[in-house]
Design a protein around this motif. Sequence first.
Motif, PDB file in Angstrom:
ATOM      1  N   LEU A 164      -6.245  11.115  -2.655  1.00  0.00           N
ATOM      2  CA  LEU A 164      -5.806  10.828  -3.933  1.00  0.00           C
ATOM      3  C   LEU A 164      -6.913  11.147  -5.075  1.00  0.00           C
ATOM      4  O   LEU A 164      -6.505  11.806  -5.904  1.00  0.00           O
ATOM      5  CB  LEU A 164      -5.236   9.466  -3.998  1.00  0.00           C
ATOM      6  CG  LEU A 164      -3.938   9.216  -3.244  1.00  0.00           C
ATOM      7  CD1 LEU A 164      -3.653   7.625  -3.444  1.00  0.00           C
ATOM      8  CD2 LEU A 164      -2.814  10.124  -3.735  1.00  0.00           C
ATOM      9  N   LEU A 165      -8.184  10.785  -4.731  1.00  0.00           N
ATOM     10  CA  LEU A 165      -9.279  11.065  -5.398  1.00  0.00           C
ATOM     11  C   LEU A 165      -9.476  12.606  -5.603  1.00  0.00           C
ATOM     12  O   LEU A 165      -9.569  13.121  -6.956  1.00  0.00           O
ATOM     13  CB  LEU A 165     -10.498  10.392  -5.225  1.00  0.00           C
ATOM     14  CG  LEU A 165     -10.534   8.834  -5.619  1.00  0.00           C
ATOM     15  CD1 LEU A 165     -12.154   8.437  -5.008  1.00  0.00           C
ATOM     16  CD2 LEU A 165     -10.722   8.700  -6.948  1.00  0.00           C
ATOM     17  N   LEU A 166      -9.549  13.175  -4.761  1.00  0.00           N
ATOM     18  CA  LEU A 166      -9.871  14.860  -4.937  1.00  0.00           C
ATOM     19  C   LEU A 166      -8.371  15.467  -5.582  1.00  0.00           C
ATOM     20  O   LEU A 166      -8.717  16.210  -6.274  1.00  0.00           O
ATOM     21  CB  LEU A 166      -9.715  15.221  -3.100  1.00  0.00           C
ATOM     22  CG  LEU A 166     -11.139  14.838  -2.406  1.00  0.00           C
ATOM     23  CD1 LEU A 166     -10.965  15.561  -1.166  1.00  0.00           C
ATOM     24  CD2 LEU A 166     -12.339  15.423  -3.301  1.00  0.00           C
ATOM     25  N   GLU A 167      -7.224  14.742  -5.345  1.00  0.00           N
ATOM     26  CA  GLU A 167      -6.287  15.487  -5.971  1.00  0.00           C
ATOM     27  C   GLU A 167      -6.162  15.264  -7.381  1.00  0.00           C
ATOM     28  O   GLU A 167      -5.774  16.073  -8.350  1.00  0.00           O
ATOM     29  CB  GLU A 167      -4.880  14.814  -5.389  1.00  0.00           C
ATOM     30  CG  GLU A 167      -3.486  15.468  -5.858  1.00  0.00           C
ATOM     31  CD  GLU A 167      -3.361  16.894  -5.854  1.00  0.00           C
ATOM     32  OE1 GLU A 167      -2.723  17.560  -6.747  1.00  0.00           O
ATOM     33  OE2 GLU A 167      -4.164  17.420  -4.707  1.00  0.00           O
ATOM     34  N   ALA A 168      -6.550  13.826  -7.731  1.00  0.00           N
ATOM     35  CA  ALA A 168      -6.759  13.540  -9.304  1.00  0.00           C
ATOM     36  C   ALA A 168      -7.690  14.215  -9.933  1.00  0.00           C
ATOM     37  O   ALA A 168      -7.458  14.765 -11.110  1.00  0.00           O
ATOM     38  CB  ALA A 168      -6.887  12.033  -9.451  1.00  0.00           C
TER      39      ALA A 168
ATOM     40  N   SER B 239     -10.113  -3.031  -3.718  1.00  0.00           N
ATOM     41  CA  SER B 239      -9.423  -4.284  -3.505  1.00  0.00           C
ATOM     42  C   SER B 239      -8.927  -4.144  -2.243  1.00  0.00           C
ATOM     43  O   SER B 239      -8.311  -5.112  -1.728  1.00  0.00           O
ATOM     44  CB  SER B 239      -8.625  -4.424  -4.290  1.00  0.00           C
ATOM     45  OG  SER B 239      -7.473  -3.428  -4.253  1.00  0.00           O
ATOM     46  N   GLY B 240      -8.893  -3.073  -1.609  1.00  0.00           N
ATOM     47  CA  GLY B 240      -8.238  -2.859  -0.123  1.00  0.00           C
ATOM     48  C   GLY B 240      -6.903  -2.438  -0.281  1.00  0.00           C
ATOM     49  O   GLY B 240      -6.191  -2.568   0.918  1.00  0.00           O
ATOM     50  N   ALA B 241      -6.294  -2.515  -1.244  1.00  0.00           N
ATOM     51  CA  ALA B 241      -4.881  -2.031  -1.317  1.00  0.00           C
ATOM     52  C   ALA B 241      -4.694  -0.530  -0.741  1.00  0.00           C
ATOM     53  O   ALA B 241      -3.587  -0.066  -0.268  1.00  0.00           O
ATOM     54  CB  ALA B 241      -4.331  -2.118  -2.767  1.00  0.00           C
ATOM     55  N   LEU B 242      -5.696   0.344  -1.132  1.00  0.00           N
ATOM     56  CA  LEU B 242      -5.499   1.511  -0.223  1.00  0.00           C
ATOM     57  C   LEU B 242      -6.716   1.625   0.584  1.00  0.00           C
ATOM     58  O   LEU B 242      -7.741   1.412   0.475  1.00  0.00           O
ATOM     59  CB  LEU B 242      -5.879   2.596  -1.473  1.00  0.00           C
ATOM     60  CG  LEU B 242      -4.552   2.917  -2.385  1.00  0.00           C
ATOM     61  CD1 LEU B 242      -5.115   3.812  -3.328  1.00  0.00           C
ATOM     62  CD2 LEU B 242      -3.449   3.577  -1.475  1.00  0.00           C
ATOM     63  N   THR B 243      -6.205   2.422   1.864  1.00  0.00           N
ATOM     64  CA  THR B 243      -7.268   2.664   2.809  1.00  0.00           C
ATOM     65  C   THR B 243      -8.278   3.687   2.377  1.00  0.00           C
ATOM     66  O   THR B 243      -7.904   4.476   1.414  1.00  0.00           O
ATOM     67  CB  THR B 243      -6.645   3.289   4.286  1.00  0.00           C
ATOM     68  OG1 THR B 243      -6.147   4.717   3.717  1.00  0.00           O
ATOM     69  CG2 THR B 243      -5.614   2.106   4.715  1.00  0.00           C
ATOM     70  N   PRO B 244      -9.433   3.998   2.828  1.00  0.00           N
ATOM     71  CA  PRO B 244     -10.609   4.671   2.214  1.00  0.00           C
ATOM     72  C   PRO B 244      -9.867   6.146   2.358  1.00  0.00           C
ATOM     73  O   PRO B 244     -10.101   7.058   1.569  1.00  0.00           O
ATOM     74  CB  PRO B 244     -11.709   4.575   3.160  1.00  0.00           C
ATOM     75  CG  PRO B 244     -11.538   3.080   3.646  1.00  0.00           C
ATOM     76  CD  PRO B 244     -10.171   2.989   3.829  1.00  0.00           C
ATOM     77  N   GLU B 245      -9.324   6.505   3.581  1.00  0.00           N
ATOM     78  CA  GLU B 245      -8.985   8.026   3.781  1.00  0.00           C
ATOM     79  C   GLU B 245      -7.621   8.306   2.737  1.00  0.00           C
ATOM     80  O   GLU B 245      -7.853   9.415   2.233  1.00  0.00           O
ATOM     81  CB  GLU B 245      -8.214   8.030   5.189  1.00  0.00           C
ATOM     82  CG  GLU B 245      -9.093   7.914   6.377  1.00  0.00           C
ATOM     83  CD  GLU B 245      -9.702   6.242   6.749  1.00  0.00           C
ATOM     84  OE1 GLU B 245      -8.829   5.446   5.960  1.00  0.00           O
ATOM     85  OE2 GLU B 245     -10.450   6.053   7.675  1.00  0.00           O
ATOM     86  N   ALA B 246      -6.710   7.253   2.594  1.00  0.00           N
ATOM     87  CA  ALA B 246      -5.702   7.783   1.579  1.00  0.00           C
ATOM     88  C   ALA B 246      -6.415   7.821   0.143  1.00  0.00           C
ATOM     89  O   ALA B 246      -5.910   8.682  -0.590  1.00  0.00           O
ATOM     90  CB  ALA B 246      -4.600   6.597   1.500  1.00  0.00           C
ATOM     91  N   GLY B 247      -7.381   6.903  -0.064  1.00  0.00           N
ATOM     92  CA  GLY B 247      -7.900   6.909  -1.441  1.00  0.00           C
ATOM     93  C   GLY B 247      -8.599   7.939  -1.810  1.00  0.00           C
ATOM     94  O   GLY B 247      -8.584   8.782  -2.905  1.00  0.00           O
TER      95      GLY B 247
ATOM     96  N   SER C  34       0.821  -0.947  -0.273  1.00  0.00           N
ATOM     97  CA  SER C  34       0.037   0.071  -0.113  1.00  0.00           C
ATOM     98  C   SER C  34       1.028   1.166  -0.032  1.00  0.00           C
ATOM     99  O   SER C  34       0.738   2.325  -0.709  1.00  0.00           O
ATOM    100  CB  SER C  34      -1.166   0.025   1.214  1.00  0.00           C
ATOM    101  OG  SER C  34      -1.565  -1.296   1.277  1.00  0.00           O
ATOM    102  N   THR C  35       1.878   1.280   0.890  1.00  0.00           N
ATOM    103  CA  THR C  35       2.905   2.314   0.703  1.00  0.00           C
ATOM    104  C   THR C  35       3.425   2.737  -0.366  1.00  0.00           C
ATOM    105  O   THR C  35       3.490   3.628  -1.157  1.00  0.00           O
ATOM    106  CB  THR C  35       3.889   2.105   1.808  1.00  0.00           C
ATOM    107  OG1 THR C  35       3.294   1.747   3.072  1.00  0.00           O
ATOM    108  CG2 THR C  35       4.977   3.192   2.125  1.00  0.00           C
ATOM    109  N   ALA C  36       3.803   1.478  -1.060  1.00  0.00           N
ATOM    110  CA  ALA C  36       4.573   1.673  -2.328  1.00  0.00           C
ATOM    111  C   ALA C  36       3.511   2.077  -3.734  1.00  0.00           C
ATOM    112  O   ALA C  36       3.895   2.789  -4.251  1.00  0.00           O
ATOM    113  CB  ALA C  36       5.251   0.137  -2.842  1.00  0.00           C
ATOM    114  N   ILE C  37       2.401   1.649  -3.685  1.00  0.00           N
ATOM    115  CA  ILE C  37       1.351   1.810  -4.258  1.00  0.00           C
ATOM    116  C   ILE C  37       1.107   3.357  -4.246  1.00  0.00           C
ATOM    117  O   ILE C  37       0.926   4.173  -5.234  1.00  0.00           O
ATOM    118  CB  ILE C  37       0.178   1.044  -4.250  1.00  0.00           C
ATOM    119  CG1 ILE C  37       0.549  -0.342  -4.943  1.00  0.00           C
ATOM    120  CG2 ILE C  37      -1.078   1.899  -5.209  1.00  0.00           C
ATOM    121  CD1 ILE C  37      -0.482  -1.399  -4.547  1.00  0.00           C
ATOM    122  N   ALA C  38       0.774   3.695  -2.805  1.00  0.00           N
ATOM    123  CA  ALA C  38       0.601   5.164  -2.613  1.00  0.00           C
ATOM    124  C   ALA C  38       1.555   6.106  -2.939  1.00  0.00           C
ATOM    125  O   ALA C  38       1.267   7.144  -3.861  1.00  0.00           O
ATOM    126  CB  ALA C  38       0.131   5.342  -1.362  1.00  0.00           C
TER     127      ALA C  38
END
Length: 576
Positions: free
Chosen positions: A63-67, A52-60, A15-19
């Motif tokens: 990232l959605l807002l930024e994207a 898939s659970g690879a990203l936590t809801p908070e982190a996701g 998750s850290t690497a993907i984020a």
Amino acid sequence: MTRSTLHSALLGLRSTAIATGVALVLASGGAHAQAAGGESTMIKLIRGLMDSGALTPEAGQALLLEAQREAAAAPAAPASTAIAAQPGDVRVPYIPQTVRDEIREEVKASVMAEAKAEHWAAPDQVPEWTQRLRVQGDVRVRNESRLYSERNSDIQVDWARINAGNGYDVNGNTNLDLPPLRNTRQDRNNSWRIRARLGVIAELGEHTRAGVRLATGNDNGPVSSTQTLGGGLAKKDAWLDQAWLSWTPVAGLDILGGRFGNPYWSTDTLFSNDLNFDGLAFKYAQPIGDDGLSLFATLGLTPLEYSSDSFPNTRQDKMKSENKWLNGVQVGAEWQFGDAQKLRAAVGYYDFRNTAGEYSQPCALYAGADFCSSDWSRPAFMQKGNTLMLLRNIALNPLDPANTPMPQYVGLASEFELLNLNLAWETPLFAGNALRLEGHAIKNLAYDPNRMWERAQGGIVTNLGTAANGVAGPQDIQSGDMAYMAQAAFGQLAMKQTGDWNLALGYKRLEGDALPDAYNDSNFHLGGTNAKGYYLSGSYMFDRNVWLTGRWMAAKEVTGAPLSIDVFQLEVNAGF
């Protein structure tokens, strides 16, 4: 660390690497790529990772807002330079090598930190010296039967027990008891015996090694590490079997000091397979040319016994030091030729110094003396077969000479300077099998019946025949100065894997004073000299480093009173 814990840790790291990767893609402008449905590919990727659970809801969500913000602010590409996107195309942004290296190092640091924190991997805590140690050992479980002939003489004195005690009174007027006698007629069936050895070898430096080994054993005798089971289930003894240092100053030269394995190329006809040597040994081996020829040589300096510093204990003036030594030198060559054939030969000279018995000065034991001047010359260890002599010149009590006790010790009547020849030829045969033929011959250059008789002052007590004219002399000594062995072995001579096997057949003849009886094999004829006979053995490796061996030895005396002893051994050996 459990499997679930490891899985969770890996998921966290992923998750850290993907984020981190997503953030880098956003920073590089990757959020501008649009999919066919109007929503950017990056936004779909983030949603998929959240699902898939690879990203936590908070982190996701972050990232959605930024994207979405980046997608809304991105200018449209000029029509003249835009490349029409095809359905299903995904644009992959370029990530510089420096950024990828940084990600890798961050992930590595994170893994190591978590491993140390959770105590499931700590490579820095393994001491460097443990990587220079090698542990080795072996275990043997044996069933042994000893079978004696009814023809055997029932008067075989156990001279070793006499020497280990207070002597045996040879005056029939003051002692009516028989001396300690060996068993010669009653079989001993199915004795269970073990041998265990455990050693450590340390590589101390580029040229230096050290070794220590412990071993079992019924006693501190030098020729066997085997221990008989039973004894009321009592615990078994362990002895310091080896302790040595080795220095290799130049290639091919090895200098050993301490207590170490047999440095000479030999067979158990001369030196038992369990025998270790004290002192110093210089070993040299070097190939000569490119024709498969190599030379080797060994020089050994071995202290056998030191006389006591305080002998005699009850006198102010002490005796000078009387020390016994074995000095040996051996030179040989090995030649590998033809179709993996091997020929090896060596000649050796072994000088046993100051080991013969001495007849003492007159000693007045009746007047309270508790020693005689030659007591030091009795052997510290002996088996059987050598010609023995009485050591003490006991003065008679002038008031009662006939009833003077005469406790005696015994020593070796002969000196020993051995010339030794070893030969071996090995050739491959069919299906991975090989044949090895061996020969071993020994001659005692110092054997001299006349000198033996003179040294003993006529007090020879073994290997002495009946005098033809009633007056014994050196001509009545029944002994000899030669020993030899011949053996053939067939099969996988060095067994390495399951299914390997070999067979061996051999013959030995050892005359009474061909060699000291203290140091050779303790199984054939139950040790010592004055023995001849054949032996047969077979081995089969039924598992990795574990093999079964059966051995039959049939031997009898060369000269003197009848003594036939057959020995059968069935054993399982394991090495590690």
